[in-house]
Design a protein around this motif. Structure first.
Motif, PDB file in Angstrom:
ATOM      1  N   ALA A   1       0.840  -1.193   0.000  1.00  0.00           N
ATOM      2  CA  ALA A   1       0.000   0.000   0.000  1.00  0.00           C
ATOM      3  C   ALA A   1       0.879   1.249   0.000  1.00  0.00           C
ATOM      4  O   ALA A   1       1.913   1.304   0.670  1.00  0.00           O
ATOM      5  CB  ALA A   1      -0.912  -0.006   1.219  1.00  0.00           C
ATOM      6  N   ARG A   2       0.455   2.252  -0.736  1.00  0.00           N
ATOM      7  CA  ARG A   2       1.191   3.512  -0.808  1.00  0.00           C
ATOM      8  C   ARG A   2       0.737   4.451   0.301  1.00  0.00           C
ATOM      9  O   ARG A   2      -0.422   4.415   0.717  1.00  0.00           O
ATOM     10  CB  ARG A   2       0.967   4.179  -2.160  1.00  0.00           C
ATOM     11  CG  ARG A   2       1.542   3.426  -3.348  1.00  0.00           C
ATOM     12  CD  ARG A   2       1.279   4.190  -4.627  1.00  0.00           C
ATOM     13  NE  ARG A   2      -0.142   4.406  -4.848  1.00  0.00           N
ATOM     14  CZ  ARG A   2      -0.658   5.291  -5.673  1.00  0.00           C
ATOM     15  NH1 ARG A   2       0.125   6.102  -6.352  1.00  0.00           N
ATOM     16  NH2 ARG A   2      -1.966   5.394  -5.838  1.00  0.00           N
TER      17      ARG A   2
ATOM     18  N   THR B   1      -0.719   7.747   2.004  1.00  0.00           N
ATOM     19  CA  THR B   1      -1.704   8.730   1.557  1.00  0.00           C
ATOM     20  C   THR B   1      -1.011   9.988   1.050  1.00  0.00           C
ATOM     21  O   THR B   1       0.076  10.344   1.523  1.00  0.00           O
ATOM     22  CB  THR B   1      -2.658   9.103   2.698  1.00  0.00           C
ATOM     23  OG1 THR B   1      -3.610  10.057   2.224  1.00  0.00           O
ATOM     24  CG2 THR B   1      -1.918   9.704   3.883  1.00  0.00           C
ATOM     25  N   ASP B   2      -1.646  10.653   0.087  1.00  0.00           N
ATOM     26  CA  ASP B   2      -1.092  11.918  -0.396  1.00  0.00           C
ATOM     27  C   ASP B   2      -1.812  13.119   0.224  1.00  0.00           C
ATOM     28  O   ASP B   2      -1.602  14.247  -0.189  1.00  0.00           O
ATOM     29  CB  ASP B   2      -1.148  11.985  -1.922  1.00  0.00           C
ATOM     30  CG  ASP B   2      -2.574  11.882  -2.468  1.00  0.00           C
ATOM     31  OD1 ASP B   2      -3.525  11.792  -1.665  1.00  0.00           O
ATOM     32  OD2 ASP B   2      -2.730  11.892  -3.704  1.00  0.00           O
TER      33      ASP B   2
ATOM     34  N   HIS C   1      -4.644   2.948   1.067  1.00  0.00           N
ATOM     35  CA  HIS C   1      -3.414   3.688   1.295  1.00  0.00           C
ATOM     36  C   HIS C   1      -3.014   3.590   2.766  1.00  0.00           C
ATOM     37  O   HIS C   1      -3.866   3.392   3.634  1.00  0.00           O
ATOM     38  CB  HIS C   1      -3.570   5.160   0.912  1.00  0.00           C
ATOM     39  CG  HIS C   1      -3.668   5.386  -0.559  1.00  0.00           C
ATOM     40  ND1 HIS C   1      -4.857   5.291  -1.249  1.00  0.00           N
ATOM     41  CD2 HIS C   1      -2.725   5.686  -1.484  1.00  0.00           C
ATOM     42  CE1 HIS C   1      -4.646   5.539  -2.536  1.00  0.00           C
ATOM     43  NE2 HIS C   1      -3.354   5.765  -2.704  1.00  0.00           N
TER      44      HIS C   1
ATOM     45  N   GLY D   1      -3.731   0.163   4.968  1.00  0.00           N
ATOM     46  CA  GLY D   1      -4.257  -0.138   3.636  1.00  0.00           C
ATOM     47  C   GLY D   1      -4.594  -1.592   3.413  1.00  0.00           C
ATOM     48  O   GLY D   1      -4.697  -2.036   2.269  1.00  0.00           O
TER      49      GLY D   1
END
Length: 223
Positions: A5-6, A8-9, A41, A180
């Motif tokens: 999972a990346r 959060t932006d 995320h 995520g």
């Protein structure tokens, strides 16, 4: 098992804006459902993005949403807020046989920030789980029986607690949300059942019948 999972932006300002919008709405928000990217995320670690009052009101709101659902845990991403905050509480009356087999004891309410868990020992157990963000489905998930949880309390105090049985399962499920991970990522796919089939066929205290008839996980008693 690893997941990619990346992070959060969302910026700190955007997170605070989302929280203020939910708190100012005057109604209980809907629970975000699977397919929404916020659930996939890694949520932002809590680092003071909210005022003390906002944090307290958010935790109170999350508890109310959890109770209404009803559920035994709720993570901030389930309200569309990518912050590492979750609330947990299990005060449901449970059949004594079910409680004994599942190691289910009441879990007093608490909120955890930036949690991490580590398995204790080598024993893992599988039971059916559901999720407020995956309406209508249940599946068996093999998880460590006991874990050590490191987290921060809402006042910033660093905490370390040990959980066993169903409490450990709740802790793992909610901590996963903040990274995520949904329970279906860890589930035995052949065990997946809709709620009606689960209630009609597999709602026994353990998974032995479902395991045999649906064909997942080896029998632990087999050589």
């Amino acid at each position: 098992m690893s997941f990619d999972a990346r992070p959060t932006d969302f910026s700190a300002a955007r997170i605070q804006e989302a929280v203020q919008e939910i708190l100012g709405a005057g109604i209980l928000p809907h629970i975000v459902q699977a397919g929404h990217p916020v659930l996939r995320h890694v949520a932002a670690p809590y680092e003071g993005q909210l005022s003390d009052a906002e944090l307290g009101h958010l935790i109170d709101l999350m508890r109310s949403v959890m109770h209404k659902a009803p559920g035994v845990g709720l993570a901030a991403p389930q309200l569309g807020i990518p912050l590492q905050i979750a609330v947990l509480e299990d005060q449901f009356a449970v059949d004594p046989e079910v409680a004994a087999v599942r190691g289910r004891e009441p879990l007093p309410f608490f909120a955890m920030l930036n949690p991490r868990y580590q398995p204790l020992g080598t024993t893992s157990l599988a039971f059916y789980e559901g999720c407020l963000s995956i309406g209508g489905l249940q599946a068996a998930v093999l998880r460590p029986e006991s874990v050590r949880l490191d987290f921060a309390a809402p006042d910033g105090t660093r905490m370390q607690r040990t959980f066993t049985g169903w409490q450990a399962r709740i802790v793992q499920h909610e901590t996963d949300h903040l990274h995520g991970i949904l329970f279906l990522d860890r589930a035995e796919l052949r065990s997946i059942s809709n709620n009606a089939e689960y209630a009609a066929r597999w709602a026994q205290p353990d998974i032995s019948r479902a395991r045999l008839e649906l064909g997942f996980l080896p029998d632990p008693t087999d050589d």
